[in-house]
Motif scaffolding. Structure first.
Motif, PDB file in Angstrom:
ATOM      1  N   ALA A 363     -92.546 -35.746 -45.163  1.00  0.00           N
ATOM      2  CA  ALA A 363     -92.484 -34.382 -44.625  1.00  0.00           C
ATOM      3  C   ALA A 363     -91.156 -33.724 -44.994  1.00  0.00           C
ATOM      4  O   ALA A 363     -91.105 -32.541 -45.348  1.00  0.00           O
ATOM      5  N   LYS A 364     -90.078 -34.511 -44.921  1.00  0.00           N
ATOM      6  CA  LYS A 364     -88.752 -33.957 -45.225  1.00  0.00           C
ATOM      7  C   LYS A 364     -88.673 -33.549 -46.702  1.00  0.00           C
ATOM      8  O   LYS A 364     -88.161 -32.470 -47.031  1.00  0.00           O
ATOM      9  N   LYS A 366     -91.159 -32.783 -48.648  1.00  0.00           N
ATOM     10  CA  LYS A 366     -92.022 -31.610 -48.850  1.00  0.00           C
ATOM     11  C   LYS A 366     -91.343 -30.348 -48.324  1.00  0.00           C
ATOM     12  O   LYS A 366     -91.430 -29.279 -48.926  1.00  0.00           O
ATOM     13  N   GLU A 367     -90.687 -30.501 -47.177  1.00  0.00           N
ATOM     14  CA  GLU A 367     -90.021 -29.346 -46.567  1.00  0.00           C
ATOM     15  C   GLU A 367     -88.972 -28.778 -47.521  1.00  0.00           C
ATOM     16  O   GLU A 367     -88.840 -27.570 -47.684  1.00  0.00           O
ATOM     17  N   GLY A 371     -89.995 -25.323 -49.667  1.00  0.00           N
ATOM     18  CA  GLY A 371     -89.323 -24.235 -48.968  1.00  0.00           C
ATOM     19  C   GLY A 371     -88.973 -23.070 -49.876  1.00  0.00           C
ATOM     20  O   GLY A 371     -89.018 -23.155 -51.081  1.00  0.00           O
TER      21      GLY A 371
ATOM     22  N   SER B  86     -92.993 -27.686 -37.231  1.00  0.00           N
ATOM     23  CA  SER B  86     -92.506 -28.135 -38.538  1.00  0.00           C
ATOM     24  C   SER B  86     -92.278 -26.949 -39.482  1.00  0.00           C
ATOM     25  O   SER B  86     -93.159 -26.102 -39.657  1.00  0.00           O
ATOM     26  N   GLY B  87     -91.102 -26.934 -40.060  1.00  0.00           N
ATOM     27  CA  GLY B  87     -90.788 -25.866 -41.013  1.00  0.00           C
ATOM     28  C   GLY B  87     -91.688 -25.920 -42.231  1.00  0.00           C
ATOM     29  O   GLY B  87     -92.111 -24.888 -42.762  1.00  0.00           O
ATOM     30  N   PHE B  88     -92.036 -27.128 -42.644  1.00  0.00           N
ATOM     31  CA  PHE B  88     -92.880 -27.301 -43.823  1.00  0.00           C
ATOM     32  C   PHE B  88     -94.256 -26.676 -43.614  1.00  0.00           C
ATOM     33  O   PHE B  88     -94.748 -25.915 -44.458  1.00  0.00           O
TER      34      PHE B  88
END
Lengths: 371, 314
Positions: A363-364, A366-367, A371, B86-88
């Motif tokens: 998730a990190k 991908k974020e 972004g 979640s920002g994503f």
């Protein structure tokens, strides 16, 4: 000695790379010996189904393991090319509903397989006779017993187009930050293979994984500014071939396969190190007794030295049986580690740690990238 | 005897027999229920989907334990909390919503003149050409079409080769947001044309002739006659294009270069990559909810268009 007895023999942990004793044991359990014991075995199914990756991956498995298994036992091997992460929920559902699973043997990444092992859907393989002849690499790290048998290792190398690096090969992952590579680099779309070297390249320590991976995220954020392409194994070959990229973090097998197909390509293990991981074979619970037996024989055969040699020559990867000869083009290649010295440059993190943190890392990554 | 057989042939006798059987199974007194019987397969099908939705709802309330890869026995809203905070997911959701709106507007702009020309042209050759041009890509799967664009728009693709002939260095045309939108528009165009064509066909040509005879130029005729009367088609086509774009998976995956995910891609990742079916289920239900709200807003503002149920001819 019946193979049933063989399967129930206690198995001790194996020492590191090959010994003469192991080579002797390998001879005992050679295909010839196996043919003799198979005469008293349970009823043979007409076929067993082995999930595999396509392309050169399945070709290598067929040439090294499946064809010789069929020749030895008369049991046909069907390769199911469903993606590893797509077969997983089907197997899990079958086991939960006490149905017969859709495959006999799953060729899987160790990380993915570890999830299945933690969930308790894998059969115990610690009674396979050929395990005696394997190195420690065959044992999954962080798990009890052998719910999975690792069959080889692989390295996420920095593959590059030599013409794009006229001053010499890249030496560091930081070289990907060169402005001339903007839009010309590629990573896996979940960041797999890149998190750990990024931790080092970002100034962090491997011991801090998983507690503090901020250095990795900071470095990945810098890489994001380079507008990398994100994809899967086949994408890398296509992108190199079509001139879309000049460098990528990818499994050495893909880079080697692309090179074999005429694409100008080379690879290095940068100074920060490269992720080393394993793939393995496992059997889902719920198979009829006789099919389980023959599925185990298949995996046992995959640990046979001769089978490993042919299979892994095709993949260009180091196996788990001592004494294998590296393919000529990979002798002394850092992506084909055979010595302790070679392993020092590689980063190996326990599969258990990986699966427990995978979704957070994913998730990190991908974020940052989306972004 | 022979004459009577000719007068009442065997096929008729068979039909009589079948009719008798049908009458026994479905007597005349039940004929008024026939429409409902015909509706039954569709209801069963939708019912199954609703059952699946309940199962997804159940999964969405269970949290994955990554030490056992089993789901919690207890219900909680943790997956929804994670999806919302979640920002994503926020980035992916806004990208999908914005993309579906942009694709809908541009597709309708392209589809309307195409459909209009297709139904109004006097040339059967041109009509056939437009139909073939419409249906040919329709028969080719979405994935194949996306790969086709990779060949055309790639760094070594036809477009860049053409640019190279005039001295322009290769331009990155793929693996960005515009490339995804472009692919979606191309994919959606046939859907929109097919939904608009019946609505345009239903507009009497005499109305346009009458407007012309009263001095309206084609712009005014188009604005005051064609557009208002084509509204049901525009609404129907818009809804179809918008919902399909919002939930699309393949085009963002292939033309986005891994950095332009839509919600469906994020859902796939949760189900198949991180094995977190609970979070994937929560995202799926949120997508259904958002899609339904968007459709509801369009219904409220523009009416149901060709999808309206009232159907009475006025």
């Amino acid at each position: 000695m019946s193979d049933q007895k063989l399967l129930s023999m206690p198995v001790s942990r194996r020492s590191v790379l090959g010994t003469i004793a192991a080579a002797g044991a390998a001879t005992v359990f050679s295909p010839l010996g196996a043919t003799r014991v198979f005469a008293q075995e349970p009823e043979k199914p007409s076929e067993i189904i082995v999930r595999a990756w396509g392309g050169s991956w399945v070709d290598s498995l067929k040439a090294g393991v499946s064809d010789s298994f069929t020749k030895m036992t008369g049991i046909a091997v069907r390769h199911d090319l469903t993606e590893d992460n797509e077969i997983q929920p089907k197997v899990w559902a079958a086991v939960a509903q006490k149905r017969v699973p859709p495959i006999h043997v799953n060729w899987d990444t160790t990380t993915n397989a570890t999830k299945s092992a933690l969930r308790g859907v894998t059969e115990d393989l610690s009674d396979l006779p050929n395990l005696k002849n394997t190195t420690d690499l065959a044992k999954p790290v962080g798990l009890d017993g052998y719910p999975i048998v690792n069959t080889y290792g692989y390295v996420y190398v920095l593959a590059y187009r030599p013409s794009a690096f006229p001053d010499g090969p890249p030496t560091s992952w930081k070289d990907l930050l060169d402005p001339k590579l903007k839009g010309r680099i590629a990573l896996y779309n979940d960041g797999i293979g890149f998190h750990f070297p990024a931790q080092v390249a970002g100034g962090g320590k491997l011991e801090d994984i998983p507690g503090n991976m901020q250095p990795a995220w900071d470095f990945i954020a810098k890489i994001k500014e380079q507008q990398p392409l994100l994809g899967e194994d086949p994408d890398f070959t296509t992108w190199f071939q079509k001139g879309e990229i000049d460098a990528a973090c990818t499994i050495s097998t893909n880079a080697r396969e692309a090179k074999k197909n005429g694409i100008e390509l080379a690879w290095v293990v940068p100074e920060e190190g490269a992720k080393f991981d394993t793939d393995g074979l496992w059997i889902p619970k719920g198979l009829p007794e006789n099919e389980l037996y023959w599925a185990k024989q298949y995996i046992n055969h995959a640990l046979d030295k001769e089978a490993q040699q042919v299979w892994l020559d095709g993949l260009g990867l180091p196996g788990v049986v001592p004494g294998l000869t590296p393919p000529a083009d990979l002798a002394n290649d850092p992506s084909y580690p055979t010595t302790e010295e070679a392993f020092k440059h590689l980063i190996r993190i326990s599969s258990k740690v990986q699966v427990e943190n995978e979704s957070v890392w994913f998730a990190k990554f991908k974020e940052i990238m989306q972004g | 005897m022979r004459n009577s057989r000719v007068a009442y042939p065997l096929t008729w006798r068979v039909m009589d027999m079948l009719e008798n059987v049908c009458a026994r199974i479905w007597p005349a007194s039940l004929h008024r229920l026939l429409p409902y019987l015909m509706l039954l397969p569709a209801v069963v099908l939708v019912g199954l989907l609703v059952l699946g939705l309940f199962q997804i709802g159940d999964a969405s309330l269970r949290v994955l334990d990554t030490s056992t890869f089993l789901f919690s026995e207890d219900y909680s809203l943790e997956n929804y909390r994670q999806a919302i905070t979640s920002g994503f997911f926020a980035v992916v959701a806004s990208r999908s919503l914005m993309g579906s709106v942009i694709v809908t507007v541009i597709t309708l702009l392209f589809a309307l003149p195409y459909a209009y020309l297709m139904v109004r042209t006097q040339s059967s050759g041109l009509r056939k050409f437009l139909l073939v041009a419409l249906f040919l890509p329709f028969f080719i799967g979405q994935v194949v079409r996306a790969y086709g664009w990779l060949i055309i728009l790639g760094n070594q693709g036809m477009v860049n080769e053409a640019l190279g002939l005039v001295g322009v260095p290769p331009v990155r045309l793929l693996y960005n947001y515009p490339a995804v939108l472009f692919g979606l528009i191309q994919y959606m165009l046939p859907f929109a044309v097919l939904m608009l064509a019946p609505a345009l066909t239903a507009i009497p040509e005499e109305l346009e002739s009458a407007a012309g005879s009263l001095g309206a130029n084609w712009v005014r005729t188009f604005r005051h006659i064609v557009l208002p009367l084509a509204r049901p088609g525009l609404v129907g086509a818009g809804l179809v294009v918008m919902t399909l774009s919002l939930t699309d998976f393949a085009i963002p995956a292939i033309l986005g270069g891994g950095s332009q995910d839509f919600i469906a891609n994020a859902i796939y990742d949760q189900f198949f990559r991180t094995s977190n079916q609970g979070l994937g289920a929560a995202l799926s239900l949120m997508l259904v909810a958002v899609g339904s709200i968007m459709v509801g807003v369009v219904f409220a503002v523009f009416g149901a268009g060709t999808l309206a149920m009232t159907g009475g001819r006025k």
